[in-house]
Design an enzyme around this catalytic site. Sequence first.
Site, PDB file in Angstrom:
ATOM      1  N   CYS A  52      -4.694   2.376  -3.736  1.00 37.79           N
ATOM      2  CA  CYS A  52      -3.463   2.916  -3.151  1.00 37.79           C
ATOM      3  C   CYS A  52      -2.309   1.939  -3.291  1.00 37.79           C
ATOM      4  CB  CYS A  52      -3.649   3.299  -1.682  1.00 37.79           C
ATOM      5  SG  CYS A  52      -4.782   4.648  -1.473  1.00 37.79           S
TER       6      CYS A  52
ATOM      7  N   HIS B 215       0.878  -1.179   0.000  1.00 41.93           N
ATOM      8  CA  HIS B 215       0.000   0.000   0.000  1.00 41.93           C
ATOM      9  C   HIS B 215       0.914   1.227   0.000  1.00 41.93           C
ATOM     10  CE1 HIS B 215      -2.725   3.019   1.728  1.00 41.93           C
ATOM     11  NE2 HIS B 215      -3.731   2.213   1.464  1.00 41.93           N
TER      12      HIS B 215
ATOM     13  N   ASP C 243       3.419  -3.910   8.387  1.00 38.79           N
ATOM     14  CA  ASP C 243       2.165  -3.170   8.211  1.00 38.79           C
ATOM     15  C   ASP C 243       1.027  -4.153   8.457  1.00 38.79           C
ATOM     16  OD1 ASP C 243      -0.137  -2.035   7.249  1.00 38.79           O
ATOM     17  OD2 ASP C 243       0.679  -1.469   5.291  1.00 38.79           O
TER      18      ASP C 243
END
Lengths: 417, 192
Positions: free
Chosen positions: A375, A130, A211
Amino acid sequence: MKKLGASLRSEFPVFSHNIRQCADGVVRPLCYLDSAVSTHKPQAVIDRVVAFMSRDYGSVHRGAYALSVRASEQYEAARARVARFIGASVSPGQVVFTRGTTESLNIVAHGLSETRLSSDKRIVITAIEHHANLVPWQQAALKTECEIAYIPLCGTAGKDLRLDLSAAARLISSNTAVVSLAHVGNVLGQVNPVAEIAAMARKVGALVVLDCAQSMTCFEENPFDWGVDAIAFSGHKLYGSTGVGVLVLSPNLLDELPPLLTGGGMISSVTLEESTWNTGTAKLEAGTPPIVEAIGLSTALDWLEEAGRARIHAHAATLAARFADELRVVSGIDVFYPGTGEETIVSFRHQTLHAHDLATILDGSNVAMRAGHHCAWPLVKILGVDALVRASFAAYSDGDDVEQAIEAIKAATFLLK
Amino acid sequence: MLQGSEINKETPNLGELYQEIIVEHSRRPRCKGRVEGCQFCLEGKNPLCGDNITLFCQLQPSAQPNALPRIKVNFEGSGCSISQASTSMMCEAVSNKTVAEAREQINKVEGIYTGRVGSKSEDDLEEDVEALHGVSKFPVRIKCAALPWKTLELLLNENFDDLGHQRPESLACKINEPCGNKTRKLKVISSE
């Protein structure tokens, strides 16, 4: 134990407020298949936020009065709740509240650009990230003139959607300072082999940043057990509100990182000549923190644990697999779904109908899905498309969502034939 | 479950958005194709959705020496049917107009796709661009329809003065330079 699926929707007021009589006269419930972008909020979270703002609200760590004391206690209890949620090895003193995953990752990338990165070092991330876990590292690489490398997928154009571990082994070189990757991909939903990649990083003394924006809702494993040094996630994907995120750091990394934001609350001393930083999490929480949101998040985590993360994962993955199966037989649709049985996300596209047109037409049947590049421009480009539609499943999703969505997709392709 | 709950009846009609004229333009775009060596060109993007167009604007040769120049616009690009149909319709609508006339058209069409001016039924449309009125009922799609018009407005403003004469400092062909770190290059390491 909570029953997942359609019966859980009575806990989410959004569903009763968004029943729609569609243009064809048919009344349809909200088919919300965009939980990977953000989940809806259970009544318990809404009630907690309202109760806190109504009865106990005050700014934290600043006032001598009772409201401030009560607010501080609840804010710090939220920090402890997050630590327990992640795992027994994590202490509240490692939990930094931020505005979201993006800020959390920016703190780490910016901080390391001050402490570890230089022109002879290397950052390794992956091609599927992302933008939140990609752009901050590119900025750090530009600032420090260090190298940046991207672990590729095994195949091109959607043929093999796993990360190429042999390429990872080549790229994670002795000059690698940090390896940062998503636990779960936000476009394909694939679960990345974090433990293996963390082991490669450990071998060369590199830090590992994870993440967890897409994974915290489904995985109970403590990422620190795999040897990671930092994890980042957002509250609003965990049935909590927007505006709060979390950064959990190993104690050494917490000591090491300089602040991204400076100002009130994060200082140890300020004179006209110089300022020094506070220690611990306070150093990274400049300004008034997201108090209401963090307290709401603690209730969201209670709710999530009661529902059961592993149960939600199994439930959502089953629905995703069923949706992918039904989608594959719709003519003109290409499905991008690794199909390991672990994914809770299915991305797809129509061969002639643009993703945005398809998403607008689906909205006409009260079906909410995300369309675009999600994204993740580099990944979408690797897949050889310009935009995708994505369905993502959560605790309140059910078979009726699959049926409503498939019916709407078939009708959409018919409409613009 | 559906009984007793509040039911939202304000559903926009998809037929208004995807009018026949729009679908037709998106399938068979007019004026599409790169113009090499073009006098004025400008790229327009909707970064959040990925719609992307480049406009190629040329001045038509004029019969009279002092006449205001007339423009011809072509495009290339990719994106949703609304952005591509809107671009196709725009190129057709502004071609052979003076810069002042094109600016007037841009302003008029903005009123159509934002819903500032009332709509006509599909049978009464004088020009194809009037079919864009359906977009105004879909707020998230207005930016798709607006993309070519905003891009052309910028292109004209950068290259022509208020009266429609070419600016002396006009930069000829220019692709939009986005803000960002352009001066330094990333050292990207390949896995090969």
